[in-house]
Design a protein around this motif. Structure first.
Motif, PDB file in Angstrom:
ATOM      1  N   GLY A 362       0.849  -1.181   0.000  1.00 41.50           N
ATOM      2  CA  GLY A 362       0.000   0.000   0.000  1.00 41.50           C
ATOM      3  C   GLY A 362       0.887   1.233   0.000  1.00 41.50           C
ATOM      4  O   GLY A 362       1.777   1.385  -0.827  1.00 41.50           O
ATOM      5  N   ALA A 363       0.666   2.122   0.978  1.00 41.40           N
ATOM      6  CA  ALA A 363       1.493   3.324   1.087  1.00 41.40           C
ATOM      7  C   ALA A 363       2.711   3.116   1.981  1.00 41.40           C
ATOM      8  O   ALA A 363       3.550   4.009   2.115  1.00 41.40           O
ATOM      9  CB  ALA A 363       0.648   4.478   1.627  1.00 41.40           C
ATOM     10  N   LEU A 364       2.824   1.924   2.584  1.00 42.47           N
ATOM     11  CA  LEU A 364       3.879   1.659   3.555  1.00 42.47           C
ATOM     12  C   LEU A 364       5.147   1.177   2.850  1.00 42.47           C
ATOM     13  O   LEU A 364       5.139   0.149   2.176  1.00 42.47           O
ATOM     14  CB  LEU A 364       3.402   0.607   4.557  1.00 42.47           C
ATOM     15  CG  LEU A 364       4.298   0.311   5.756  1.00 42.47           C
ATOM     16  CD1 LEU A 364       4.461   1.550   6.626  1.00 42.47           C
ATOM     17  CD2 LEU A 364       3.711  -0.837   6.564  1.00 42.47           C
ATOM     18  N   GLU A 365       6.232   1.925   3.018  1.00 46.80           N
ATOM     19  CA  GLU A 365       7.501   1.540   2.392  1.00 46.80           C
ATOM     20  C   GLU A 365       8.123   0.378   3.161  1.00 46.80           C
ATOM     21  O   GLU A 365       8.244   0.418   4.384  1.00 46.80           O
ATOM     22  CB  GLU A 365       8.470   2.718   2.350  1.00 46.80           C
ATOM     23  CG  GLU A 365       9.753   2.398   1.593  1.00 46.80           C
ATOM     24  CD  GLU A 365      10.655   3.601   1.395  1.00 46.80           C
ATOM     25  OE1 GLU A 365      11.729   3.439   0.788  1.00 46.80           O
ATOM     26  OE2 GLU A 365      10.288   4.712   1.851  1.00 46.80           O
ATOM     27  N   CYS A 366       8.494  -0.654   2.432  1.00 46.48           N
ATOM     28  CA  CYS A 366       9.045  -1.872   3.034  1.00 46.48           C
ATOM     29  C   CYS A 366      10.328  -2.270   2.301  1.00 46.48           C
ATOM     30  O   CYS A 366      10.731  -1.649   1.320  1.00 46.48           O
ATOM     31  CB  CYS A 366       8.034  -3.020   2.946  1.00 46.48           C
ATOM     32  SG  CYS A 366       6.423  -2.682   3.712  1.00 46.48           S
ATOM     33  N   ARG A 367      10.954  -3.324   2.799  1.00 46.92           N
ATOM     34  CA  ARG A 367      12.111  -3.921   2.136  1.00 46.92           C
ATOM     35  C   ARG A 367      11.945  -5.441   2.142  1.00 46.92           C
ATOM     36  O   ARG A 367      11.402  -6.015   3.093  1.00 46.92           O
ATOM     37  CB  ARG A 367      13.423  -3.570   2.849  1.00 46.92           C
ATOM     38  CG  ARG A 367      13.840  -2.112   2.798  1.00 46.92           C
ATOM     39  CD  ARG A 367      14.321  -1.727   1.411  1.00 46.92           C
ATOM     40  NE  ARG A 367      14.853  -0.370   1.386  1.00 46.92           N
ATOM     41  CZ  ARG A 367      14.118   0.730   1.266  1.00 46.92           C
ATOM     42  NH1 ARG A 367      12.789   0.622   1.190  1.00 46.92           N
ATOM     43  NH2 ARG A 367      14.685   1.918   1.223  1.00 46.92           N
ATOM     44  N   LEU A 368      12.421  -6.053   1.074  1.00 42.04           N
ATOM     45  CA  LEU A 368      12.549  -7.505   1.034  1.00 42.04           C
ATOM     46  C   LEU A 368      14.027  -7.816   1.226  1.00 42.04           C
ATOM     47  O   LEU A 368      14.852  -7.511   0.367  1.00 42.04           O
ATOM     48  CB  LEU A 368      12.049  -8.068  -0.296  1.00 42.04           C
ATOM     49  CG  LEU A 368      12.176  -9.588  -0.460  1.00 42.04           C
ATOM     50  CD1 LEU A 368      11.293 -10.312   0.558  1.00 42.04           C
ATOM     51  CD2 LEU A 368      11.817 -10.009  -1.884  1.00 42.04           C
TER      52      LEU A 368
END
Length: 389
Positions: A362-368
Motif C-alpha cells: 500500500g502506502a507503507l515503504e518496506c524492504r525484502l
C-alpha cells in the motif's frame, strides 16, 4: 486493432509486471511509477485479467486531452461515446487521482465527470445511469497530471488481487499480488522446497501453490469487461478454456507453512480449503526459533509483524537476534527472505543481507531482505580460506 491499457501494481513490481504482460501478448510496453502502460487486443486484456498474478487492475484508456480548467475535463468526458460500451441501466462510479494537478478540488472534478457521463446518456437515450459507490457495474477512472487528463474504464471490476476466495483473512493481510511478486523476486521455483514459518492467513502458501499448479488466479471470479455491450463472449470463452486446460490437478507439493499461533494455522487451512489447495500444502503449528527445516535446502519467504502495534516493537527487537542465531544454527543451505517495514530487522538480526529490494505494501515503504545461509561444510571452508589468507 490495438487498444491502450494501464495496469497498476504494487510499487516495486513494475518490471516484473511488464515481463508478465509481454507474455500475454502486450506490446508498446512502458514501465511507469506504480504500473505499466501497454497496448494489446481484447484477447490480451482478457488474459491479463485472468492470468496476471501481479496487476491490481487492467484499465482501458478511452480518452485523453489537455486541460486548463474544470470545464475542459467536463467537455472531454462528455465527448466519450459511453453509450457504445454500457447502458443507462448500469450503475457507475467515478474515481479521480492526480499528480501535480493545479485544480483545487478533486471532489468537484469527480462530480463534473459524473455529470458529463450522465449528460451524454441523457442526450443519447433520454435516461441517465445511477451512481453506486459500493458495487458499481462500471468503474470510470480519471487521472490528471499537470496539464493532461486521461479517462479509463476499468475492465477488471474488483481489484485483481481478490482471487475469489480466502474468507478467513487475519489482521493487516498481505495483498495477493504483492505476495506473488515477492515469490517471483525470491527466484523460487516449484521444484524447490518452500516454507513460510509465519504464515498468518496463508497468502504466500496459496499463491505458491497456484503457481506450481499453473492455476490462473482469476478462474474463481468475474470481471468488469463481462458487462460491456461489445464484450466478445466467444473470445473470452476461448481464453478461459485454455487456462482451465492448463490447470493441473491438486497434488502434494513441497510447500510448507507454520505459525506459532494455532489460530492462524487454522485460518490458513480454511483459506487453502476454500481454494481447493488444502491437500497441496503441509501445515503445522511451530515456533520458527525452534522448528527444524523440512529439507536440507530450500527457500524461506515470510512477512513478520512490523511492530506497528503497542508493545510489538520491543518484542520484535528481542526476537531478531534470536532469529539470526536460529538461522545460522539450523538453516544452512536455505535462501531466506523477510518482507518488512521494520528497519530494526536488518540491524538486529546479526546477518548481512545479500540483497535489499524496496517494495510498497500500500502506502507503507518496506524492504525484502535476502539472507543466503551458508551450509555448515561451506561455512567451515570459508573460515579456513579466510584463516589461510
Amino acid at each position: 486493432m490495438a487498444e491502450a491499457f494501464f495496469s497498476p501494481c504494487p510499487r516495486g513490481l513494475e518490471t516484473l509486471l511488464a515481463d508478465e504482460l509481454r507474455s500475454f501478448g502486450a506490446s508498446g510496453i512502458q514501465t511507469l511509477h506504480g504500473g505499466v502502460a501497454w497496448q494489446g487486443d481484447w484477447a490480451a486484456c482478457h488474459r491479463a485479467n485472468l492470468e496476471s498474478r501481479l496487476a491490481t487492475r487492467v484499465m482501458w484508456r478511452v480518452a485523453q486531452g489537455r486541460y486548463r480548467a474544470e470545464v475542459d475535463i467536463y467537455k472531454l468526458a462528455y465527448s466519450v461515446t459511453w453509450a457504445k460500451w454500457f447502458t443507462p441501466d448500469d450503475t457507475i462510479r467515478i474515481y479521480v487521482t492526480a499528480q501535480k494537478s493545479p485544480l483545487k478540488s478533486l471532489e468537484f472534478i469527480t462530480l463534473r465527470v459524473k455529470d458529463a457521463v450522465c449528460d451524454h446518456f441523457r442526450t443519447v437515450s433520454g435516461k441517465r445511469p445511477s451512481v453506486d459507490t459500493a458495487n458499481p457495474a462500471v468503474r470510470i477512472h480519471l487521472f490528471l497530471t499537470a496539464d493532461t487528463a486521461t479517462l479509463y474504464i476499468d475492465t477488471s471490476g474488483e481489484p485483481l488481487y481478490k482471487r475469489g476466495f480466502k474468507p478467513a483473512a487475519v489482521e493487516a493481510p498481505l495483498k495477493e499480488n504483492l505476495a506473488a511478486g515477492i515469490l517471483r523476486l525470491s527466484g523460487w521455483q516449484p521444484d524447490e522446497v518452500l516454507l513460510d514459518p509465519m504464515c498468518g492467513s496463508g497468502t504466500f502458501l496459496i499463491e505458491a501453490a497456484m503457481m506450481a499448479l499453473d492455476i490462473a488466479p482469476g478462474l474463481g471470479r468475474r470481471f468488469g469487461f463481462e458487462k460491456f455491450r461489445h464484450h466478445d463472449r466467444a473470445g473470452w470463452a476461448a481464453v478461459r478454456k485454455a487456462a482451465e486446460n492448463r490447470r493441473q490437478a491438486p497434488r502434494r507439493l513441497a510447500i510448507h507453512g507454520s505459525d506459532i499461533v494455532g489460530e492462524w494455522v487454522r485460518r490458513s487451512r480454511v483459506n487453502l480449503e476454500a481454494g481447493g489447495l488444502a491437500d497441496c500444502v503441509t501445515l503445522e503449528r511451530a515456533d520458527l526459533l525452534e522448528r527444524v527445516p523440512p529439507a536440507a535446502e530450500g527457500v524461506m519467504v515470510t512477512n513478520p509483524p512490523y511492530g506497528v502495534r503497542i508493545g510489538e516493537a520491543e518484542e520484535l527487537a528481542a526476537l531478531y537476534p534470536k532469529l539470526g542465531d536460529a538461522l545460522k544454527q539450523r538453516w544452512g543451505g536455505w535462501r531466506c527472505y523477510f518482507f518488512t517495514a521494520d528497519a530494526n530487522l536488518p540491524k538486529l538480526i546479526g546477518l548481512k543481507a545479500s540483497k535489499r529490494t524496496p517494495l510498497f505494501n500500500g502506502a507503507l515503504e518496506c524492504r525484502l531482505y535476502e539472507y543466503r545461509m551458508v551450509a555448515g561444510s561451506n561455512r567451515r571452508k570459508e573460515r579456513e580460506e579466510t584463516a589461510g589468507d
